[in-house]
Design an enzyme around this catalytic site. Structure first.
Site, mmCIF file in Angstrom:
data_model
loop_
_atom_site.group_PDB
_atom_site.id
_atom_site.type_symbol
_atom_site.label_atom_id
_atom_site.label_comp_id
_atom_site.label_asym_id
_atom_site.label_seq_id
_atom_site.Cartn_x
_atom_site.Cartn_y
_atom_site.Cartn_z
ATOM 1 N N ASP A 1 114.572 53.773 12.795
ATOM 2 C CA ASP A 1 115.035 52.623 13.576
ATOM 3 C C ASP A 1 115.984 53.072 14.689
ATOM 4 O OD1 ASP A 1 115.123 49.965 14.260
ATOM 5 O OD2 ASP A 1 116.608 49.407 12.743
ATOM 6 N N GLY A 2 116.044 52.281 15.747
ATOM 7 C CA GLY A 2 117.023 52.523 16.809
ATOM 8 C C GLY A 2 116.456 53.088 18.104
ATOM 9 N N GLY B 1 114.895 51.486 20.484
ATOM 10 C CA GLY B 1 115.205 50.576 21.584
ATOM 11 C C GLY B 1 116.648 50.743 22.036
ATOM 12 N N HIS C 1 110.781 55.087 22.121
ATOM 13 C CA HIS C 1 109.675 55.363 21.198
ATOM 14 C C HIS C 1 109.100 56.758 21.461
ATOM 15 C CE1 HIS C 1 110.038 51.314 19.880
ATOM 16 N NE2 HIS C 1 109.473 50.752 20.929
ATOM 17 N N ASN D 1 106.331 43.535 13.200
ATOM 18 C CA ASN D 1 106.515 44.073 14.552
ATOM 19 C C ASN D 1 105.519 43.508 15.581
ATOM 20 O OD1 ASN D 1 107.628 47.333 13.358
ATOM 21 N ND2 ASN D 1 108.863 45.663 14.162
ATOM 22 N N TRP D 2 104.511 42.776 15.113
ATOM 23 C CA TRP D 2 103.591 42.110 16.061
ATOM 24 C C TRP D 2 104.318 41.030 16.853
ATOM 25 C CZ3 TRP D 2 99.184 44.601 16.704
ATOM 26 C CH2 TRP D 2 98.622 45.286 15.625
ATOM 27 N N ARG E 1 106.791 41.432 18.602
ATOM 28 C CA ARG E 1 107.369 42.011 19.825
ATOM 29 C C ARG E 1 106.477 41.719 21.037
ATOM 30 N NH1 ARG E 1 110.486 47.508 18.171
ATOM 31 N NH2 ARG E 1 111.432 46.649 16.296
HETATM 32 C C1 IPE Z 1 111.865 48.315 10.722
HETATM 33 O O1 IPE Z 1 112.546 48.263 11.920
HETATM 34 C C2 IPE Z 1 110.422 48.653 10.971
HETATM 35 C C3 IPE Z 1 110.158 49.998 11.419
HETATM 36 C C4 IPE Z 1 111.029 50.965 11.517
HETATM 37 C C5 IPE Z 1 108.794 50.271 11.742
HETATM 38 P P1 IPE Z 1 112.759 46.901 12.697
HETATM 39 O O2 IPE Z 1 113.552 47.217 13.895
HETATM 40 O O3 IPE Z 1 111.446 46.219 12.909
HETATM 41 O O4 IPE Z 1 113.580 46.052 11.629
HETATM 42 P P2 IPE Z 1 114.576 44.833 11.810
HETATM 43 O O5 IPE Z 1 113.876 43.812 12.661
HETATM 44 O O6 IPE Z 1 115.796 45.364 12.473
HETATM 45 O O7 IPE Z 1 114.856 44.359 10.416
HETATM 46 C C1 IPE Z 2 112.161 51.547 15.672
HETATM 47 O O1 IPE Z 2 112.973 51.317 16.758
HETATM 48 C C2 IPE Z 2 110.694 51.640 16.037
HETATM 49 C C3 IPE Z 2 109.872 50.506 15.610
HETATM 50 C C4 IPE Z 2 110.265 49.517 14.857
HETATM 51 C C5 IPE Z 2 108.509 50.501 16.065
HETATM 52 P P1 IPE Z 2 113.206 49.867 17.340
HETATM 53 O O2 IPE Z 2 112.184 49.595 18.391
HETATM 54 O O3 IPE Z 2 113.259 48.860 16.247
HETATM 55 O O4 IPE Z 2 114.627 50.040 18.010
HETATM 56 P P2 IPE Z 2 115.844 49.033 17.992
HETATM 57 O O5 IPE Z 2 116.092 48.638 16.567
HETATM 58 O O6 IPE Z 2 115.446 47.867 18.839
HETATM 59 O O7 IPE Z 2 116.973 49.814 18.575
HETATM 60 MG MG MG Z 3 114.778 48.117 15.118
#
Ligand code: IPE
Ligand code: IPE
Ligand code: MG
Length: 263
Positions: free
Chosen positions: A37-38, A40, A54, A85-86, A88
């Site tokens: 995670d993280g 973004g 990513h 995640n769909w 998004r």
């Molecule tokens: C969890 O991260 C899913 C993945 C790492 C693929 P998210 O960013 O989707 O989770 P939430 O929305 O913060 O709970």
């Molecule tokens: C994790 O990073 C990757 C996926 C869930 C696909 P994020 O895209 O959730 O990044 P943040 O949480 O917004 O920083």
């Molecule tokens: Mg995230």
């Protein structure tokens, strides 16, 4: 697969070498699962579009795969895309799928070099045909390997997995009394694999976000503020070392109390 394997890859005298030397190879987690995670936030900190985060995360995947394989971890599961995640923006989802296809194409050689078996877990039949084809290719090209199992969780949801296992039990005509925890676990996507001993989440979020809900019943959880694109070998070594200090009680009593004969 050992201290020598990992040391052969770490610059002598580096802090990572000191970390690796502290690892107890008799007490490695069999299965490590990571909520990556993280991405973004990493991009936002640099005023970059989210997709750059990513993209940068792929370097972390490579580093963690090699570290885990060299340590001798049996199973590594990475959470790449959840059923949620769909939600998004379409452009981000499309980019993630494109990066995934590219990842398989470009990294399959690396995965083979490290004798790793690749597999995807999740509702794969709901993915676009070209994504499914890329995953199939990854599986076919690595199925002869005998080293670490690498599961990538894609269109994955813990609740969906439990529902799918229940459906499979019904379809198989399993008698209610024949169903127990062992049998049910075998019907999950991870059937036959050990449950995660260590669950890692990057970027500081204290939640499981629908990941491996059944399998993490007794996993040790390790959360780091480090964002996924910054996560490297040293972070995984720290996680493993912290894991090795935990006292896993599984509802029983402290193992040291047992040794002392405390009732
Ligand atoms: C969890 O991260 C899913 C993945 C790492 C693929 P998210 O960013 O989707 O989770 P939430 O929305 O913060 O709970
Ligand atoms: C994790 O990073 C990757 C996926 C869930 C696909 P994020 O895209 O959730 O990044 P943040 O949480 O917004 O920083
Ligand atoms: Mg995230």
């Amino acid at each position: 697969m050992s201290l020598e394997q990992i040391l052969a890859w770490i610059p002598p005298g580096s802090p990572d070498e000191a970390l690796a030397q502290q690892v107890n190879f008799e007490q490695l987690p069999s299965h490590v699962a990571i909520i990556m995670d993280g991405n973004g936030r990493w991009a936002a900190q640099r005023q970059l579009p989210r997709v750059k985060g990513h993209r940068a995360g792929i370097d972390s995947v490579r580093d963690v795969l090699e570290t885990s394989a060299r340590l001798g971890i049996e199973v590594l599961t990475l959470y790449a895309f959840s059923v949620e995640n769909w939600k998004r923006p379409r452009a981000e989802v499309d980019m993630l799928m494109m990066l995934l296809k590219r990842y398989i194409r470009l990294e399959i050689g690396f995965i083979n070099k490290h004798n790793i078996r690749f597999r995807a877990i999740g509702r794969l039949d709901e993915l676009a045909p070209d994504v499914q084809a890329a995953l199939d290719l990854g599986v076919r090209k690595t199925e002869q390997n005998t080293g670490m199992q690498f599961n990538i969780a894609l269109n994955y949801g813990g609740r969906a997995e439990i529902v799918d296992a229940a459906r499979r039990a019904i379809e198989a005509g399993l008698a209610p009394e024949a169903l127990d925890e062992q049998r049910f676990g075998d019907l999950l996507y991870t059937g036959g694999q050990p449950d995660p001993d260590l669950l890692i989440r990057t970027s500081g979020e204290m939640r499981v976000s629908n990941f491996l809900l059944w399998q993490i019943a007794y996993s040790e959880i390790w959360v780091t503020e480090t964002l996924w694109p910054d996560f490297r070998r040293r972070d995984l070594l720290h996680a493993v070392l912290d894991y090795q200090k935990r006292d896993r009680r599984y509802g029983g009593i402290k193992s040291t109390s047992l040794a002392l004969g405390v009732k």
